[in-house]
Scaffold this motif. Structure first.
Motif, PDB file in Angstrom:
ATOM      1  N   LEU A 229       0.185  -1.612  -0.142  1.00 12.30           N
ATOM      2  CA  LEU A 229      -0.073  -0.177  -0.010  1.00 12.30           C
ATOM      3  C   LEU A 229       0.799   1.582   0.541  1.00 12.30           C
ATOM      4  CD1 LEU A 229      -2.736  -1.167   2.170  1.00 12.30           C
ATOM      5  CD2 LEU A 229      -2.520  -1.509   0.034  1.00 12.30           C
ATOM      6  N   ARG A 275      -3.721   8.840  -0.312  1.00 13.74           N
ATOM      7  CA  ARG A 275      -4.514   9.681   0.539  1.00 13.74           C
ATOM      8  C   ARG A 275      -5.423  10.691   1.082  1.00 13.74           C
ATOM      9  NH1 ARG A 275      -5.008   7.499   5.763  1.00 13.74           N
ATOM     10  NH2 ARG A 275      -5.944   5.985   5.380  1.00 13.74           N
ATOM     11  N   MET A 316      -9.636   2.877 -15.310  1.00 17.50           N
ATOM     12  CA  MET A 316      -9.769   3.284 -13.471  1.00 17.50           C
ATOM     13  C   MET A 316     -10.431   4.857 -13.665  1.00 17.50           C
ATOM     14  SD  MET A 316      -8.581   1.622 -11.171  1.00 17.50           S
ATOM     15  CE  MET A 316      -8.393   1.987  -9.999  1.00 17.50           C
TER      16      MET A 316
HETATM   17  C1  LIG Z   1      -2.992   4.643  -1.388  1.00 14.75           C
HETATM   18  C2  LIG Z   1      -3.825   3.890  -0.819  1.00 14.75           C
HETATM   19  C3  LIG Z   1      -3.853   3.093   0.224  1.00 14.75           C
HETATM   20  C4  LIG Z   1      -5.061   5.259   0.351  1.00 14.75           C
HETATM   21  O1  LIG Z   1      -5.809   4.238   0.825  1.00 14.75           O
HETATM   22  P1  LIG Z   1      -6.907   5.067   1.364  1.00 14.75           P
HETATM   23  O2  LIG Z   1      -7.017   6.381   1.385  1.00 14.75           O
HETATM   24  O3  LIG Z   1      -7.258   4.549   2.537  1.00 14.75           O
HETATM   25  O4  LIG Z   1      -8.320   4.955   0.597  1.00 14.75           O
HETATM   26  P2  LIG Z   1      -9.041   5.952  -0.712  1.00 14.75           P
HETATM   27  O5  LIG Z   1     -10.241   6.311   1.476  1.00 14.75           O
HETATM   28  O6  LIG Z   1      -9.064   7.180  -1.193  1.00 14.75           O
HETATM   29  O7  LIG Z   1     -10.024   4.366  -0.548  1.00 14.75           O
HETATM   30  C5  LIG Z   1     -11.974   4.884  -1.161  1.00 14.75           C
HETATM   31  C6  LIG Z   1     -12.157   4.580  -1.887  1.00 14.75           C
HETATM   32  O8  LIG Z   1     -11.184   3.923  -3.045  1.00 14.75           O
HETATM   33  C7  LIG Z   1     -10.949   2.331  -3.736  1.00 14.75           C
HETATM   34  N1  LIG Z   1      -9.645   2.561  -4.026  1.00 14.75           N
HETATM   35  C8  LIG Z   1      -8.225   3.442  -3.884  1.00 14.75           C
HETATM   36  N2  LIG Z   1      -7.523   2.779  -4.050  1.00 14.75           N
HETATM   37  C9  LIG Z   1      -8.023   2.050  -5.288  1.00 14.75           C
HETATM   38  C10 LIG Z   1      -7.229   1.746  -5.554  1.00 14.75           C
HETATM   39  N3  LIG Z   1      -5.780   0.604  -6.408  1.00 14.75           N
HETATM   40  N4  LIG Z   1      -7.935  -0.134  -6.361  1.00 14.75           N
HETATM   41  C11 LIG Z   1      -9.266   0.153  -6.152  1.00 14.75           C
HETATM   42  N5  LIG Z   1      -9.845   0.723  -5.746  1.00 14.75           N
HETATM   43  C12 LIG Z   1      -9.348   1.275  -5.181  1.00 14.75           C
HETATM   44  C13 LIG Z   1     -11.007   1.991  -2.085  1.00 14.75           C
HETATM   45  O9  LIG Z   1     -11.401   0.747  -2.086  1.00 14.75           O
HETATM   46  C14 LIG Z   1     -12.065   2.678  -1.310  1.00 14.75           C
HETATM   47  O10 LIG Z   1     -12.880   2.466  -1.703  1.00 14.75           O
HETATM   48  P3  LIG Z   1     -14.952   2.166  -0.704  1.00 14.75           P
HETATM   49  O11 LIG Z   1     -15.077   3.390  -0.820  1.00 14.75           O
HETATM   50  O12 LIG Z   1     -15.799   1.400  -2.039  1.00 14.75           O
HETATM   51  O13 LIG Z   1     -14.669   1.487   0.422  1.00 14.75           O
HETATM   52  C15 LIG Z   1      -4.738   2.973  -1.883  1.00 14.75           C
HETATM   53  O14 LIG Z   1      -5.463   4.053  -2.789  1.00 14.75           O
HETATM   54  C16 LIG Z   1      -4.365   1.844  -2.361  1.00 14.75           C
HETATM   55  O15 LIG Z   1      -4.344   0.918  -1.799  1.00 14.75           O
HETATM   56  N6  LIG Z   1      -3.882   2.027  -3.704  1.00 14.75           N
HETATM   57  C17 LIG Z   1      -3.449   1.361  -3.994  1.00 14.75           C
HETATM   58  C18 LIG Z   1      -1.478   1.149  -3.905  1.00 14.75           C
HETATM   59  C19 LIG Z   1      -0.035   1.882  -4.183  1.00 14.75           C
HETATM   60  O16 LIG Z   1      -0.593   2.242  -5.019  1.00 14.75           O
HETATM   61  N7  LIG Z   1      -0.091   2.564  -2.759  1.00 14.75           N
HETATM   62  C20 LIG Z   1       1.221   3.383  -3.309  1.00 14.75           C
HETATM   63  C21 LIG Z   1       0.343   4.941  -2.449  1.00 14.75           C
HETATM   64  S1  LIG Z   1       1.621   6.496  -3.064  1.00 14.75           S
END
Ligand SMILES: CC(C)(COP(=O)(O)OP(=O)(O)OC[C@H]1O[C@@H](n2cnc3c(N)ncnc32)[C@H](O)[C@@H]1OP(=O)(O)O)[C@@H](O)C(=O)NCCC(=O)NCCS
Length: 386
Positions: A229, A275, A316
């Motif tokens: 993540l 985030r 996406m």
């Molecule tokens: C980065 C990350 C951890 C942020 O997490 P977060 O702030 O808790 O996520 P959010 O609150 O913005 O998510 C909102 C919604 O979008 C979805 N979502 C966010 N990122 C997603 C992704 N990469 N793929 C699919 N769905 C995603 C979440 O599941 C959530 O859905 P819900 O409301 O139905 O539960 C998350 O986007 C993620 O896991 N991304 C993939 C890993 C990644 O690329 N990490 C590098 C970050 S720089």
């Protein structure tokens, strides 16, 4: 329906400290419109500053003069060698445990370096700056030793005459990089260097706040960055694209079908979402533009991955309104450089070490232990003896 009835308001999801400000920093500002390192905006830095200059800016606190950066680069070049015992231990771990992730090996290498650093236990500001510079210089060497051992070849000696980015490529591949590849790596390191209270930096600050040593804070930060993540996403993004490419080979499936299946399975797509950035990561288009230059040099075998990435990105955005983060173009760009995927997150460390060390030093300069409260949700108090 009663027109005067109050609208149901959505309770913000504050799990993971979402939306909460937990401290001050003068190192970096991250918001929807800009990313700033000590007063300099990221697009400006990516276009006009080298990673070596950004490292100086973050660690020392100001933009270096021509004399200061020349001295910093000379000093860095002289600090790159690692003790033979650390090199031998890294090689031994790789040989005995070929499946060990290079991030874990790097974490172990830094832990070993701490035992041999005479200033390990000193949190004096001057000692912390010296340790930060040593870590910055030595991390590419550890990564290089690890990669050489994985390939069963002897590691190269770090090259004191090269920039941090070019030396990193030299250590990993054993080949001197061409000018464009070195420049693209340099830009990626500028983009990765700092990002305020992201998970690994916050972890480093929590550890530093106990007044333990800098190396311990960095080992903790590496553990946090490795997660998919967080920094591990640059590797996972490329693995995901390789999976899509394999599953769709020969028209067996369309990218659209692959994505619909992933959505139905509620899978997180790696390299997407953030985030803080909800309208796109400022760093992603900058790296994409440089990555495309590399891909153009490779011809169809490089462009293919950016084209596939564009298809995934478009679906996406259309279906989920989620933008790519910097790890998405980064995975494709490092792939186009021919770097083995398991070294993508260690490369992130070779950059973010500057941000982590700057934050550990900032924490120590005005320290109070980081110890928040928790809301208890367990059972009510009951007697142990029934
Ligand atoms: C980065 C990350 C951890 C942020 O997490 P977060 O702030 O808790 O996520 P959010 O609150 O913005 O998510 C909102 C919604 O979008 C979805 N979502 C966010 N990122 C997603 C992704 N990469 N793929 C699919 N769905 C995603 C979440 O599941 C959530 O859905 P819900 O409301 O139905 O539960 C998350 O986007 C993620 O896991 N991304 C993939 C890993 C990644 O690329 N990490 C590098 C970050 S720089």
């Amino acid at each position: 329906m009663n027109a005067t009835a109050p609208q149901a308001t959505k309770v913000p999801d504050t799990r993971g400290l979402a939306g909460q400000t937990v401290g001050d920093t003068a190192i970096c500002e991250v918001n929807q419109t800009q990313l700033v390192y000590r007063g300099y905006e990221i697009a400006d830095l990516a276009a006009h500053a080298s990673f070596d200059e950004v490292a100086y800016l973050l660690l020392v606190g100001h933009k270096p003069s021509a004399t200061e950066i020349a001295e910093f680069k000379r000093e860095q070049g002289g600090l790159r060698a690692i003790p033979a015992s650390v090199r031998d231990a890294v090689v031994r771990v790789v040989k005995e445990s070929p499946s060990a992730h290079p991030m874990c090996i790097l974490r172990t290498g830094i832990s070993l370096l701490s035992h041999l650093d005479a200033e390990c236990e000193s949190n004096d500001p001057a000692a912390e700056l010296r340790k930060s510079k040593r870590l910055l210089a030595q991390i590419p060497t550890i990564i290089g030793v690890c990669q050489a051992a994985r390939e069963g070849r002897a590691p190269v000696e770090p090259d004191a005459t090269l920039s941090h980015a070019a030396n990193l490529l030299w250590c990993i591949t054993g080949k001197k990089p061409d000018e464009l590849t070195a420049r693209v790596m340099d830009v990626s390191l500028v983009l990765y260097a700092e990002h305020d209270f992201n998970a690994s930096t916050f972890a480093a600050r929590v550890i530093a706040s106990t007044e333990t040593d800098l190396h311990s804070a960095i080992c903790g930060a590496i553990g946090a960055l490795k997660g998919p993540l967080h920094g591990g996403a640059n590797e996972m993004a490329m693995e995901m694209l390789k999976d899509i490419d394999a599953d769709c080979a020969g028209g067996a499936m369309s990218v659209e079908t692959w994505m619909k299946r992933a959505f139905a399975e509620k899978r997180k797509l790696m390299g997407f979402g953030h985030r803080v950035y909800k309208n796109g990561d400022h760093r992603a288009p900058i790296l994409r533009a440089w990555g495309l230059k590399l891909a153009a040099n490779l011809g169809p075998s490089g462009q293919k991955w950016f084209d596939l990435g564009d298809s995934v990105q478009a679906i996406m955005l259309r279906d989920k309104a989620i933008h790519p983060n910097v790890d998405f173009p980064c995975g494709i760009t490092y792939f186009c450089m021919g770097i083995p995927v398991p070294q993508y997150t260690p490369i992130f460390v070779a950059s973010r070490i500057t941000g982590w060390c700057a934050h550990a030093m900032e924490q120590h300069a005005n320290n109070r232990i980081i110890r928040p409260l928790a809301t208890y949700s367990g059972p009510a108090v009951q007697g142990w003896r029934v």
